[in-house]
Motif scaffolding. Structure first.
Motif, PDB file in Angstrom:
ATOM      1  N   TRP A 169      26.089   9.115 -38.819  1.00  0.00           N
ATOM      2  CA  TRP A 169      26.807  10.173 -39.537  1.00  0.00           C
ATOM      3  C   TRP A 169      28.241   9.748 -39.844  1.00  0.00           C
ATOM      4  O   TRP A 169      28.772  10.041 -40.929  1.00  0.00           O
ATOM      5  CB  TRP A 169      26.811  11.459 -38.721  1.00  0.00           C
ATOM      6  CG  TRP A 169      25.477  12.136 -38.664  1.00  0.00           C
ATOM      7  CD1 TRP A 169      24.696  12.339 -37.558  1.00  0.00           C
ATOM      8  CD2 TRP A 169      24.758  12.708 -39.769  1.00  0.00           C
ATOM      9  NE1 TRP A 169      23.533  12.986 -37.902  1.00  0.00           N
ATOM     10  CE2 TRP A 169      23.543  13.238 -39.252  1.00  0.00           C
ATOM     11  CE3 TRP A 169      25.001  12.823 -41.132  1.00  0.00           C
ATOM     12  CZ2 TRP A 169      22.593  13.862 -40.056  1.00  0.00           C
ATOM     13  CZ3 TRP A 169      24.053  13.444 -41.934  1.00  0.00           C
ATOM     14  CH2 TRP A 169      22.882  13.955 -41.399  1.00  0.00           C
ATOM     15  N   LEU A 170      28.872   9.054 -38.904  1.00  0.00           N
ATOM     16  CA  LEU A 170      30.246   8.602 -39.137  1.00  0.00           C
ATOM     17  C   LEU A 170      30.282   7.521 -40.223  1.00  0.00           C
ATOM     18  O   LEU A 170      31.214   7.485 -41.042  1.00  0.00           O
ATOM     19  CB  LEU A 170      30.855   8.075 -37.834  1.00  0.00           C
ATOM     20  CG  LEU A 170      31.131   9.151 -36.769  1.00  0.00           C
ATOM     21  CD1 LEU A 170      31.600   8.503 -35.469  1.00  0.00           C
ATOM     22  CD2 LEU A 170      32.178  10.147 -37.265  1.00  0.00           C
ATOM     23  N   MET A 171      29.262   6.662 -40.239  1.00  0.00           N
ATOM     24  CA  MET A 171      29.182   5.660 -41.309  1.00  0.00           C
ATOM     25  C   MET A 171      28.988   6.335 -42.658  1.00  0.00           C
ATOM     26  O   MET A 171      29.557   5.927 -43.671  1.00  0.00           O
ATOM     27  CB  MET A 171      28.027   4.698 -41.027  1.00  0.00           C
ATOM     28  CG  MET A 171      28.244   3.790 -39.826  1.00  0.00           C
ATOM     29  SD  MET A 171      29.318   2.382 -40.186  1.00  0.00           S
ATOM     30  CE  MET A 171      28.186   1.375 -41.133  1.00  0.00           C
ATOM     31  N   GLY A 172      28.160   7.388 -42.666  1.00  0.00           N
ATOM     32  CA  GLY A 172      27.977   8.139 -43.897  1.00  0.00           C
ATOM     33  C   GLY A 172      29.268   8.788 -44.362  1.00  0.00           C
ATOM     34  O   GLY A 172      29.557   8.841 -45.567  1.00  0.00           O
ATOM     35  N   SER A 173      30.051   9.273 -43.400  1.00  0.00           N
ATOM     36  CA  SER A 173      31.351   9.856 -43.747  1.00  0.00           C
ATOM     37  C   SER A 173      32.276   8.804 -44.340  1.00  0.00           C
ATOM     38  O   SER A 173      33.051   9.090 -45.267  1.00  0.00           O
ATOM     39  CB  SER A 173      31.997  10.471 -42.496  1.00  0.00           C
ATOM     40  OG  SER A 173      31.187  11.504 -41.967  1.00  0.00           O
ATOM     41  N   SER A 174      32.198   7.573 -43.823  1.00  0.00           N
ATOM     42  CA  SER A 174      32.997   6.481 -44.386  1.00  0.00           C
ATOM     43  C   SER A 174      32.624   6.244 -45.841  1.00  0.00           C
ATOM     44  O   SER A 174      33.499   6.031 -46.694  1.00  0.00           O
ATOM     45  CB  SER A 174      32.780   5.195 -43.581  1.00  0.00           C
ATOM     46  OG  SER A 174      33.278   5.326 -42.270  1.00  0.00           O
ATOM     47  N   ALA A 175      31.312   6.277 -46.127  1.00  0.00           N
ATOM     48  CA  ALA A 175      30.857   6.069 -47.504  1.00  0.00           C
ATOM     49  C   ALA A 175      31.380   7.174 -48.418  1.00  0.00           C
ATOM     50  O   ALA A 175      31.797   6.917 -49.553  1.00  0.00           O
ATOM     51  CB  ALA A 175      29.340   6.008 -47.547  1.00  0.00           C
ATOM     52  N   LEU A 176      31.345   8.411 -47.930  1.00  0.00           N
ATOM     53  CA  LEU A 176      31.839   9.525 -48.737  1.00  0.00           C
ATOM     54  C   LEU A 176      33.335   9.391 -49.014  1.00  0.00           C
ATOM     55  O   LEU A 176      33.796   9.643 -50.137  1.00  0.00           O
ATOM     56  CB  LEU A 176      31.550  10.853 -48.024  1.00  0.00           C
ATOM     57  CG  LEU A 176      30.086  11.288 -47.975  1.00  0.00           C
ATOM     58  CD1 LEU A 176      29.932  12.560 -47.158  1.00  0.00           C
ATOM     59  CD2 LEU A 176      29.546  11.507 -49.391  1.00  0.00           C
ATOM     60  N   LEU A 177      34.089   9.004 -47.997  1.00  0.00           N
ATOM     61  CA  LEU A 177      35.527   8.828 -48.183  1.00  0.00           C
ATOM     62  C   LEU A 177      35.819   7.693 -49.166  1.00  0.00           C
ATOM     63  O   LEU A 177      36.674   7.834 -50.051  1.00  0.00           O
ATOM     64  CB  LEU A 177      36.199   8.541 -46.836  1.00  0.00           C
ATOM     65  CG  LEU A 177      36.317   9.719 -45.867  1.00  0.00           C
ATOM     66  CD1 LEU A 177      36.847   9.245 -44.519  1.00  0.00           C
ATOM     67  CD2 LEU A 177      37.223  10.803 -46.446  1.00  0.00           C
ATOM     68  N   ALA A 178      35.099   6.592 -49.011  1.00  0.00           N
ATOM     69  CA  ALA A 178      35.306   5.467 -49.927  1.00  0.00           C
ATOM     70  C   ALA A 178      34.927   5.860 -51.348  1.00  0.00           C
ATOM     71  O   ALA A 178      35.598   5.490 -52.316  1.00  0.00           O
ATOM     72  CB  ALA A 178      34.490   4.257 -49.468  1.00  0.00           C
ATOM     73  N   GLY A 179      33.843   6.629 -51.477  1.00  0.00           N
ATOM     74  CA  GLY A 179      33.437   7.098 -52.795  1.00  0.00           C
ATOM     75  C   GLY A 179      34.455   8.053 -53.402  1.00  0.00           C
ATOM     76  O   GLY A 179      34.705   8.032 -54.606  1.00  0.00           O
ATOM     77  N   LEU A 180      35.041   8.883 -52.543  1.00  0.00           N
ATOM     78  CA  LEU A 180      36.069   9.811 -53.015  1.00  0.00           C
ATOM     79  C   LEU A 180      37.280   9.052 -53.553  1.00  0.00           C
ATOM     80  O   LEU A 180      37.811   9.381 -54.623  1.00  0.00           O
ATOM     81  CB  LEU A 180      36.490  10.731 -51.866  1.00  0.00           C
ATOM     82  CG  LEU A 180      37.655  11.692 -52.151  1.00  0.00           C
ATOM     83  CD1 LEU A 180      37.270  12.669 -53.257  1.00  0.00           C
ATOM     84  CD2 LEU A 180      38.040  12.448 -50.884  1.00  0.00           C
ATOM     85  N   ALA A 181      37.695   8.041 -52.808  1.00  0.00           N
ATOM     86  CA  ALA A 181      38.851   7.248 -53.250  1.00  0.00           C
ATOM     87  C   ALA A 181      38.543   6.540 -54.566  1.00  0.00           C
ATOM     88  O   ALA A 181      39.384   6.493 -55.472  1.00  0.00           O
ATOM     89  CB  ALA A 181      39.222   6.231 -52.170  1.00  0.00           C
TER      90      ALA A 181
END
Length: 205
Positions: A169-181
């Motif tokens: 889940w934390l890795m998925g959150s990293s992907a979402l943050l990177a995608g947001l940026a």
């Protein structure tokens, strides 16, 4: 190439930092429930090892001819930590570099890792659930025991669940943050050229 904003750099830094959790928390989990195991059996997949009720699960699966689960089944354990480490390092570089291309590349790296892991998990589950021993004590014609990739599935008298664990889940959150940026920089508001303000010029009368 144009630099990204300070906000995007902070987001990328946070995304890379979150990925460090992969070294300290389980990434995936597979759970089984049955009348004889109402409390459930659980297997956790970490970045380089397995944990949980693996011996009990192997004992149950032996009767239907499934392969013995062991860390030797996962060659990914020998190199996954290096791949994730390289992505984390590039994430910190992208936050420092502040270039748009590095933000895009960081997101693509995380997305490729996630897609690769899902495909790998599906192929492992397919092999594990379909290639059964012909000498199994219990045989059900036409029956396969492939665990679900994500979600729940009934397998004989067992209910199986597969899905991300804390690290996943934390890795998925990293992907979402990177995608947001990345989206913030690529789809950010840009004033059309024909709507740009022109300098006010007073004409003499």
């Amino acid at each position: 190439m144009k630099n990204i904003s300070l906000v995007s750099r902070i987001i990328i830094f946070l995304a890379a930092t979150l990925m460090i959790s992969a070294y300290f928390t389980p990434l995936w989990q597979i759970s089984l429930w049955a009348p004889q195991y109402p409390e459930g059996l659980n297997m956790k997949i970490w970045i380089d090892h397995l944990s949980g009720d693996i011996d009990i699960i192997n004992g149950v699966n032996h009767y239907i001819g499934m392969k013995h689960i062991g860390e030797e089944m996962f060659p990914e354990f020998s190199y996954l930590k290096y791949i994730i480490g390289a992505i984390i390092a590039f994430g910190f570089f992208a936050a420092y570099n502040a270039k748009k291309w590095s933000a895009v590349a960081f997101f693509c790296m995380i997305a490729s890792l996630g897609l690769g892991v899902l495909v790998d998990m599906y192929l492992w589950g397919y092999d594990y659930g379909h290639n059964l021993s012909p000498t199994a004590a219990i045989k059900v014609p036409g029956m396969s025991y492939q665990p679900p990739l994500i979600g729940y599935k009934e397998l004989l008298n067992f209910l199986a669940y597969s899905g991300p664990d804390t690290g996943g889940w934390l890795m998925g959150s990293s992907a979402l943050l990177a995608g947001l940026a990345m989206a913030k920089e690529l789809i950010g508001y840009k004033k059309p050229r024909n709507q740009e303000e022109k300098p006010f010029i007073r004409h003499a009368t």
